[in-house]
Design a protein around this motif. Structure first.
Motif, PDB file in Angstrom:
ATOM      1  N   GLU A 212       0.832  -1.209   0.000  1.00 21.15           N
ATOM      2  CA  GLU A 212       0.000   0.000   0.000  1.00 21.15           C
ATOM      3  C   GLU A 212       0.868   1.262   0.000  1.00 21.15           C
ATOM      4  O   GLU A 212       0.606   2.224  -0.737  1.00 21.15           O
ATOM      5  N   VAL A 213       1.909   1.248   0.841  1.00 19.54           N
ATOM      6  CA  VAL A 213       2.814   2.411   0.914  1.00 19.54           C
ATOM      7  C   VAL A 213       3.575   2.565  -0.397  1.00 19.54           C
ATOM      8  O   VAL A 213       3.797   3.692  -0.871  1.00 19.54           O
ATOM      9  N   LEU A 214       3.964   1.453  -1.013  1.00 17.26           N
ATOM     10  CA  LEU A 214       4.662   1.511  -2.304  1.00 17.26           C
ATOM     11  C   LEU A 214       3.775   2.187  -3.351  1.00 17.26           C
ATOM     12  O   LEU A 214       4.266   2.992  -4.161  1.00 17.26           O
ATOM     13  N   GLN A 215       2.482   1.881  -3.335  1.00 16.55           N
ATOM     14  CA  GLN A 215       1.556   2.521  -4.281  1.00 16.55           C
ATOM     15  C   GLN A 215       1.446   4.020  -4.015  1.00 16.55           C
ATOM     16  O   GLN A 215       1.323   4.820  -4.944  1.00 16.55           O
ATOM     17  N   MET A 216       1.520   4.420  -2.752  1.00 16.09           N
ATOM     18  CA  MET A 216       1.490   5.852  -2.398  1.00 16.09           C
ATOM     19  C   MET A 216       2.705   6.569  -3.004  1.00 16.09           C
ATOM     20  O   MET A 216       2.604   7.686  -3.509  1.00 16.09           O
ATOM     21  N   ILE A 217       3.883   5.892  -2.925  1.00 16.19           N
ATOM     22  CA  ILE A 217       5.110   6.474  -3.482  1.00 16.19           C
ATOM     23  C   ILE A 217       4.978   6.607  -4.991  1.00 16.19           C
ATOM     24  O   ILE A 217       5.310   7.636  -5.578  1.00 16.19           O
ATOM     25  N   LYS A 218       4.446   5.563  -5.632  1.00 14.78           N
ATOM     26  CA  LYS A 218       4.285   5.568  -7.091  1.00 14.78           C
ATOM     27  C   LYS A 218       3.287   6.629  -7.537  1.00 14.78           C
ATOM     28  O   LYS A 218       3.378   7.151  -8.662  1.00 14.78           O
ATOM     29  N   SER A 219       2.361   6.964  -6.643  1.00 12.55           N
ATOM     30  CA  SER A 219       1.366   7.990  -6.993  1.00 12.55           C
ATOM     31  C   SER A 219       1.909   9.395  -6.793  1.00 12.55           C
ATOM     32  O   SER A 219       1.203  10.383  -7.061  1.00 12.55           O
ATOM     33  N   GLY A 220       3.140   9.509  -6.292  1.00 12.11           N
ATOM     34  CA  GLY A 220       3.774  10.824  -6.187  1.00 12.11           C
ATOM     35  C   GLY A 220       4.019  11.332  -4.786  1.00 12.11           C
ATOM     36  O   GLY A 220       4.580  12.419  -4.607  1.00 12.11           O
ATOM     37  N   GLN A 221       3.611  10.572  -3.791  1.00  9.95           N
ATOM     38  CA  GLN A 221       3.828  11.037  -2.419  1.00  9.95           C
ATOM     39  C   GLN A 221       5.311  10.924  -2.047  1.00  9.95           C
ATOM     40  O   GLN A 221       6.047  10.092  -2.571  1.00  9.95           O
ATOM     41  N   SER A 222       5.739  11.775  -1.120  1.00 11.03           N
ATOM     42  CA  SER A 222       7.145  11.859  -0.728  1.00 11.03           C
ATOM     43  C   SER A 222       7.608  10.583  -0.007  1.00 11.03           C
ATOM     44  O   SER A 222       7.003  10.174   0.996  1.00 11.03           O
TER      45      SER A 222
END
Length: 335
Positions: A212-222
């Motif tokens: 889930e966190v990896l997807q957040m990173i891929k979506s542009g989050q820091s």
């Protein structure tokens, strides 16, 4: 003194001597048995007692029991194999000690004093003292016998240093080594977000959270802010997961393989290690210069050259040695 008195006195003396003989006979028998030779190397004896101490020390170090030792590998039991290895090691050590004697290599008074001080330090601490006493009992050694083994080991170490001291690395060898091992001298700077796995029950949950966190990173989050929020590595999370620079061999293999395969700025997939699940970001990568690692390479080459040279000497010394083994004595040693 009449004849009857003489007979009585003689009987008393004979009885006393018999009692003394009965009392000391087991010790005499034990002494004679322990001093039987398991091997004779160039006329010098390796005793059953010395072999037993070293054999039991090996068995104790690896935590082996009688059930394991009785198992067979091929046509020999583990016990037979270990005994043979220990005896071969003692034979080589005896040859090394003889070579040291030829070169007048001994321990100085200061070096022997340091050994005594180390032993006293073991004994003075309540925990280590009890452990040391138990260790001596386990291997069947007295304190002096243990000290003798340490002295012999240090003499061999001095012999090694003496005969290999001229094995040096040239500048050409250092440069050639650097050029052929350049990938070993790359530094990676990386950050990670760790999801610890303490037991198998939480593995699926932690992996899901990492994905889930990896997807957040891929979506542009820091990456750094997500590390501060979610990482369970308390040492690095407040620094955005920054691990600093590291080289090959400094991290667990799965983590290392992933980190070194990434380019600067790239993010890994979810990586599983013995610590849990990681998301890795490489922030820098640099090639160390020869000047940065020259001393390290010099030490590596010289260590290799010294070991190769010393092993060639061992082979030569062993070939010229007269060795006789006594298998019946070897078999009589048990844990």
């Amino acid at each position: 003194m009449d004849k009857r008195t003489k007979i009585v006195l003689f009987s008393i003396v004979a009885t006393v001597l018999l009692i003394i003989l009965i009392a000391v006979t087991p010790e005499i028998v034990k002494y004679v048995d322990e001093n039987r030779a398991v091997a004779i190397v160039n006329g010098e004896k390796i005793t059953k007692k010395e072999f037993a101490i070293n054999y039991k020390s090996q068995v104790n170090y690896y935590g082996l029991d009688k059930a394991f030792l009785s198992q067979k590998v091929g046509d020999k039991t583990y016990e037979q194999q270990i005994k043979e290895n220990v005896l071969d090691g003692l034979i080589i050590r005896q040859i090394e000690l003889q070579q040291a004697k030829k070169r007048n290599i001994t321990l100085t008074a200061e070096e022997k004093k340091a050994i005594d001080q180390q032993i006293q330090q073991y004994k003075s601490d309540s925990q280590s003292g009890a452990e040391f006493k138990q260790y001596l009992q386990t291997i069947g050694a007295t304190e002096n016998e243990y000290k003798d083994q340490v002295i012999k080991s240090q003499i061999v170490s001095k012999l090694y240093n003496e005969v290999t001291k001229n094995q040096r690395a040239t500048n050409a060898e250092i440069e050639n080594y650097y050029n052929s091992h350049k990938s070993d001298f790359v530094q990676v700077k990386a950050s990670h977000i760790l999801f610890k796995v303490n037991d198998s029950k939480e593995e699926l949950e932690k992996k899901k959270k990492a994905e889930e966190v990896l997807q957040m990173i891929k979506s542009g989050q820091s990456f750094e802010k997500l590390a501060q929020k979610y990482s369970e590595d308390e040492t690095t999370k407040q620094k955005g997961g920054d691990l600093g620079y590291f080289r090959k061999g400094q991290m667990v293999k799965e983590f290392e393989d992933a980190a070194f395969s990434l380019n600067i700025g790239e993010i890994s997939s979810v990586i599983k290690t013995s610590y849990g699940f990681h998301i890795i970001k490489v922030t820098d990568k640099k090639q160390l210069l020869l000047s940065d690692v020259k001393d390290e390479i010099k030490s590596t080459i010289e260590s290799q050259k010294k070991e190769e040279y010393y092993q060639s000497l061992i082979k030569k010394w062993k070939k010229g040695a007269k060795v006789k083994k006594f298998e019946d004595v070897l078999k009589s040693v048990s844990i």
